[in-house]
Structure formats: C-alpha cells, structure tokens
Design an enzyme around this catalytic site. Structure first.
Site, short mmCIF file in Angstrom:
data_model
loop_
_atom_site.label_atom_id
_atom_site.label_comp_id
_atom_site.label_asym_id
_atom_site.label_seq_id
_atom_site.Cartn_x
_atom_site.Cartn_y
_atom_site.Cartn_z
N ASP A 277 120.28 19.92 19.29
CA ASP A 277 120.20 20.94 20.33
C ASP A 277 119.57 22.19 19.73
OD1 ASP A 277 121.44 19.49 22.41
OD2 ASP A 277 123.42 19.99 21.64
N ASP B 87 118.39 17.46 27.94
CA ASP B 87 119.37 18.07 28.84
C ASP B 87 118.68 18.83 29.96
OD1 ASP B 87 121.36 17.15 27.05
OD2 ASP B 87 121.33 19.03 25.94
#
Length: 194
Positions: A147, A170
């Site tokens: 991330d 995401d």
C-alpha cells in the site's frame, strides 16, 4: 470498440498500473518511507504492507491469510462470470468498465498475496526490497499487499481525517463500485412484467 475489448483493455491496463506502481514502491522505498507529492500535506506516498485485509486487519494467522486468498480466488471466478454475462447481454459500457475495474482490483491484490512472498525479500532498516530475491520472505499464498496512497486531508492533534493507506487495486475496486451506483439502472435492470 467492442464491449469485450473494452473489458479486456480495462482489466489489463488497471492491473499493469497497479503492479508497476507496487513494484516500483517496493524496490525504491524502504518500509515506512513517506514523501509529500508536489509538497502537499494532504497527498503522500507512504510505503506500508499488510496481510491483505482492509486497514491491515488480520484474523486467524496463517490459516486466516490462506482462507482470505482462496476466498478472493473464488470471488474472482464469480466476477469473471458476471463480466462475461454483462458483455454478452450488451449492457452499458459504464457497467462493463465498472465490473472490469473491480475484477482488476481483486486480481491486483491476489497477485501480491500469492506471489510477493516468493519474489521479494524483506530488508531491514532503510534498505529497499529486491525483486526476484534469492532469499524471499515467504511462501506462495503468504505474500503481503503493498500500500502507498495516503490522503490525510485533515490532521489534528488526536484525529486524522482519512488515515487509510491503500493502493491502485483498492482504488479500482472503489471506482468500480462507485460506477455501479451511477449506472445501477443499467447494471441491475428490473425485469419487465409480462
């Protein structure tokens, strides 16, 4: 362009953008490194990793991680079927793109979970990871999800608005879901009464 080609192109481009950005971050940033994009306080690249659940939530240790990855693989099969039916039934391009983005996002995070443990090492301190390392950090199905996108829009002394750190995959899922809301009448048409 045909709906099938729109779907294929959307999925391929979204996966490529997701994976290129993750590999770049993992091989150029040390864990925890952060930079402000264009000097803005509210848009940062912050490298972190998690075991694959939202907000880094974990359950069940290795068994939970394996279950999550296997669940995603089953879910992707369902999304592929949904996308194929959408294309076959010639539903609006907005719906085709939405489902394609959701599929690409799911695949992007599956790639991390399935393969990253066997192709990257885990360096310590201020070192960056090595792609195709001789000493990988894990096994198949036990990789960590990368991330990096961080938008702390407001930061107070005891509160940060929007402190989630996420990735391209995401984002694709979120954008796809938003598009399904926009095109909900085309995505979920009511059956006409006889």
């Amino acid at each position: 362009m045909s709906k099938k080609n729109i779907a294929i192109l959307t999925v391929i481009l979204a996966i490529l953008i997701d994976q290129i950005s993750k590999i770049y971050i993992k091989t150029h940033f040390y864990l925890g490194e952060e930079i402000k994009v264009l000097g803005m306080d509210w848009f940062r690249i912050h490298f972190t990793e998690n075991n694959g659940m939202a907000w880094g939530f974990e359950f069940g240790g290795k068994a939970g991680k394996l279950f999550l990855t296997l669940f995603r693989l089953v879910a992707v099969s369902g999304i592929v079927y949904w996308l194929a039916q959408t294309v076959k039934n010639k539903i609006h391009n907005g719906v085709v793109i939405a489902i394609s983005l959701i599929l690409a996002g799911a695949i992007g995070n599956i790639i991390d979970s399935v393969f990253y443990g066997v192709i990257f090492n885990t360096p310590g301190g201020r070192e960056v990871a090595t792609l195709f390392s001789d000493e990988p950090y894990g096994k198949f199905f036990f990789g960590k999800v990368v991330d990096m996108l961080y938008f702390p829009i407001y930061q107070g002394e005891s509160f940060t608005f929007f402190n989630a750190i996420f990735n391209g995959a995401d984002s694709w899922i979120s954008i796809g879901v938003a598009l399904l809301f926009i095109f909900h009448k085309q995505a979920f048409p009511k059956k006409q009464e006889a």
